[in-house]
Design an enzyme around this catalytic site. Structure first.
Site, PDB file in Angstrom:
ATOM      1  N   THR A 132       0.845  -1.196   0.000  1.00 37.87           N
ATOM      2  CA  THR A 132       0.000   0.000   0.000  1.00 37.87           C
ATOM      3  C   THR A 132       0.879   1.245   0.000  1.00 37.87           C
ATOM      4  O   THR A 132       2.101   1.167   0.004  1.00 37.87           O
ATOM      5  CB  THR A 132      -0.941   0.007   1.218  1.00 37.87           C
ATOM      6  OG1 THR A 132      -0.158   0.019   2.421  1.00 37.87           O
ATOM      7  CG2 THR A 132      -1.846  -1.212   1.209  1.00 37.87           C
TER       8      THR A 132
ATOM      9  N   LYS B  20       8.079   1.795   3.260  1.00 39.37           N
ATOM     10  CA  LYS B  20       9.095   2.381   4.138  1.00 39.37           C
ATOM     11  C   LYS B  20       8.567   2.741   5.520  1.00 39.37           C
ATOM     12  O   LYS B  20       9.277   2.624   6.513  1.00 39.37           O
ATOM     13  CB  LYS B  20       9.681   3.653   3.500  1.00 39.37           C
ATOM     14  CG  LYS B  20      10.537   3.449   2.292  1.00 39.37           C
ATOM     15  CD  LYS B  20      11.256   4.733   1.889  1.00 39.37           C
ATOM     16  CE  LYS B  20      10.316   5.802   1.357  1.00 39.37           C
ATOM     17  NZ  LYS B  20       9.746   5.436   0.048  1.00 39.37           N
TER      18      LYS B  20
ATOM     19  N   GLU C 258      13.043  -5.967   1.447  1.00 38.55           N
ATOM     20  CA  GLU C 258      14.131  -5.566   0.558  1.00 38.55           C
ATOM     21  C   GLU C 258      13.849  -4.258  -0.175  1.00 38.55           C
ATOM     22  O   GLU C 258      14.730  -3.428  -0.373  1.00 38.55           O
ATOM     23  CB  GLU C 258      14.408  -6.670  -0.462  1.00 38.55           C
ATOM     24  CG  GLU C 258      15.543  -6.359  -1.433  1.00 38.55           C
ATOM     25  CD  GLU C 258      16.862  -6.095  -0.719  1.00 38.55           C
ATOM     26  OE1 GLU C 258      17.350  -4.955  -0.795  1.00 38.55           O
ATOM     27  OE2 GLU C 258      17.385  -7.017  -0.083  1.00 38.55           O
TER      28      GLU C 258
ATOM     29  N   VAL D 205      14.445   0.496   0.376  1.00 42.98           N
ATOM     30  CA  VAL D 205      15.538   1.464   0.180  1.00 42.98           C
ATOM     31  C   VAL D 205      15.838   1.689  -1.300  1.00 42.98           C
ATOM     32  O   VAL D 205      15.694   2.802  -1.807  1.00 42.98           O
ATOM     33  CB  VAL D 205      16.812   1.036   0.937  1.00 42.98           C
ATOM     34  CG1 VAL D 205      17.992   1.952   0.588  1.00 42.98           C
ATOM     35  CG2 VAL D 205      16.570   1.089   2.444  1.00 42.98           C
TER      36      VAL D 205
ATOM     37  N   GLY E 188       7.223  11.771 -14.780  1.00 41.91           N
ATOM     38  CA  GLY E 188       6.746  10.885 -13.726  1.00 41.91           C
ATOM     39  C   GLY E 188       7.783  10.537 -12.680  1.00 41.91           C
ATOM     40  O   GLY E 188       7.566   9.654 -11.840  1.00 41.91           O
TER      41      GLY E 188
ATOM     42  N   GLU F 104       6.733  13.738  -7.782  1.00 44.91           N
ATOM     43  CA  GLU F 104       5.324  13.886  -7.447  1.00 44.91           C
ATOM     44  C   GLU F 104       4.881  15.321  -7.706  1.00 44.91           C
ATOM     45  O   GLU F 104       5.694  16.234  -7.853  1.00 44.91           O
ATOM     46  CB  GLU F 104       5.100  13.554  -5.962  1.00 44.91           C
ATOM     47  CG  GLU F 104       5.532  12.167  -5.555  1.00 44.91           C
ATOM     48  CD  GLU F 104       4.608  11.079  -6.082  1.00 44.91           C
ATOM     49  OE1 GLU F 104       3.478  11.414  -6.488  1.00 44.91           O
ATOM     50  OE2 GLU F 104       5.023   9.909  -6.090  1.00 44.91           O
TER      51      GLU F 104
ATOM     52  N   ASP G 193      12.949  11.894   1.806  1.00 40.37           N
ATOM     53  CA  ASP G 193      12.846  10.525   1.302  1.00 40.37           C
ATOM     54  C   ASP G 193      14.180   9.811   1.460  1.00 40.37           C
ATOM     55  O   ASP G 193      14.241   8.680   1.967  1.00 40.37           O
ATOM     56  CB  ASP G 193      12.411  10.530  -0.162  1.00 40.37           C
ATOM     57  CG  ASP G 193      12.391   9.129  -0.767  1.00 40.37           C
ATOM     58  OD1 ASP G 193      11.485   8.351  -0.429  1.00 40.37           O
ATOM     59  OD2 ASP G 193      13.301   8.820  -1.567  1.00 40.37           O
TER      60      ASP G 193
ATOM     61  N   LYS H 182      15.247   6.564   4.112  1.00 42.46           N
ATOM     62  CA  LYS H 182      15.956   5.356   3.674  1.00 42.46           C
ATOM     63  C   LYS H 182      17.271   5.188   4.426  1.00 42.46           C
ATOM     64  O   LYS H 182      17.654   4.070   4.817  1.00 42.46           O
ATOM     65  CB  LYS H 182      16.206   5.429   2.167  1.00 42.46           C
ATOM     66  CG  LYS H 182      14.930   5.389   1.334  1.00 42.46           C
ATOM     67  CD  LYS H 182      15.209   5.672  -0.131  1.00 42.46           C
ATOM     68  CE  LYS H 182      13.944   5.661  -0.965  1.00 42.46           C
ATOM     69  NZ  LYS H 182      14.206   6.038  -2.375  1.00 42.46           N
TER      70      LYS H 182
ATOM     71  N   GLY I  31      10.256   2.542  -9.382  1.00 46.21           N
ATOM     72  CA  GLY I  31       9.565   1.985 -10.542  1.00 46.21           C
ATOM     73  C   GLY I  31       8.698   0.808 -10.136  1.00 46.21           C
ATOM     74  O   GLY I  31       9.061   0.024  -9.246  1.00 46.21           O
TER      75      GLY I  31
END
Length: 341
Positions: free
Chosen positions: A94, A123, A147, A150, A204, A207, A218, A222, A319
């Site tokens: 989600t 995350k 996995e 990050v 794309g 955002e 972001d 990570k 992606g």
């Protein structure tokens, strides 16, 4: 292995597409993965204890109408999928909320409590509740894999676990956000920050509200996950020194290039005595450094270890297919482990 997928957007559909492509190869190796349930807040849900037809699910997901799947149970919410289906693995894909970790945190906690293995690309819960979730998984003798949180499908945790056993991660530094790396690459070509951001949005890569990317949060999230998981830290977002790229001008970016360096948004974690510290900020990186030559949307991390020195891995960090592959890779690894057991 019976699998339920919660979240069937780009990542979930990326996973299903890969599973469809690789299904025959997997079965030839004795790995049978049955997708028994799919649930998405927007696209609907379907459950068949004998297994869903993946091609049909993908077709209906593209029309946002999974609930139109014929002759199966539909209109199930995530908690019904977790508690009332025969899935023994829950894939959680989600949307991400770095402030609360919801709804994924509750989905994952519930699934682990029901003694179901969990694989996620989200995350938020790993950033905010990693140790709590690992305790619940251990208590219920199930696995939690993540996995993709990050570098998406580019291996990070699997790399350290499988290829660097018994190695201590002394420090790490890397480019963990493709949006900002793309913007800096375009600024080298003469585009202003504003124009480079606009181009990233058109393609794309960014955002509509790019704040989390361009202000460094972001990458910071990570980096905190890496520090907490691989270096034993227990850090939160307010523990990080974070600076984005919004103050950089074209002349700054091109100026350092003329001096044999590149501006990169570098996330790093290191030990200051017994304390682990994490920072994200633009740095002038010499062209001789592997990270200086990571261009466009590519990401990379250099781990400094006590066994083999520096190890650098490069790959796409975002992606739908790439993140879907992270789910796929974790699931295959889990299936092999369970088969051995």
């Amino acid at each position: 292995m019976n699998v339920a997928l919660i979240g069937c957007g780009n990542v979930g559909q990326g996973f299903l597409s890969l599973l469809l492509e690789k299904k025959k190869d997997l079965e030839a190796k004795g790995i049978k993965i049955n997708v028994v349930a799919v649930c998405d807040k927007i696209r609907g849900s379907a459950f068949d204890p004998d297994g869903l037809n993946i091609a049909k699910v993908l077709d209906l997901a593209s029309k946002s109408d999974i609930s139109a799947y014929p002759s199966v149970i539909t209109n199930m919410d995530p908690f019904a999928v977790i508690s009332k289906t025969n899935a023994n693995v829950i894939l959680e894909a989600t949307w991400t909320d770095l402030r609360s970790g919801e709804p994924a945190f509750t989905h994952i906690k519930e699934a682990l409590s029901f003694k179901k293995h969990v694989v996620t690309t989200n995350k938020g819960p790993i950033l905010l509740y990693f140790k709590e979730l690992m305790r619940i998984a251990e208590m219920n003798e199930v696995e939690l894999r993540f996995e993709g949180v990050v570098l998406s499908g580019t291996p990070v945790f699997n790399l350290v676990r499988e290829c660097l056993p018994e190695s201590e991660i002394i420090s790490f530094r890397g480019i963990l956000n493709g949006t900002t790396n793309y913007i800096l690459t375009r600024m080298e070509e003469g585009l202003s920050f504003e124009d480079a951001l606009r181009k990233a949005q058109e393609l794309g890569y960014a955002e509509a509200d790019p704040t989390m990317d361009v202000e460094g949060w972001d990458a910071g999230a990570k980096a905190l996950i890496l520090a907490n998981v691989l270096m034993g830290a227990n850090l939160k977002l307010n523990d990080i020194e974070c600076e984005g790229i919004t103050s950089l001008k074209v002349e700054d970016v091109k100026g350092v290039l003329s001096r044999g360096k590149r501006y990169k948004l570098i996330a790093e974690g290191y030990k200051d005595g017994s304390v682990v510290k994490v920072s994200v900020k633009p740095q002038e990186v010499p062209l001789s450094d592997p990270l200086a030559n990571i261009l466009g949307t590519l990401n990379a991390i250099t781990f400094s270890t006590d066994t083999v020195g520096d190890v650098t891995i490069v790959g796409k960090g975002a992606g739908g297919r790439e993140a879907g592959y992270a789910l796929f890779a974790d699931l295959i690894s889990l299936a092999k482990k369970l088969c051995k057991a």
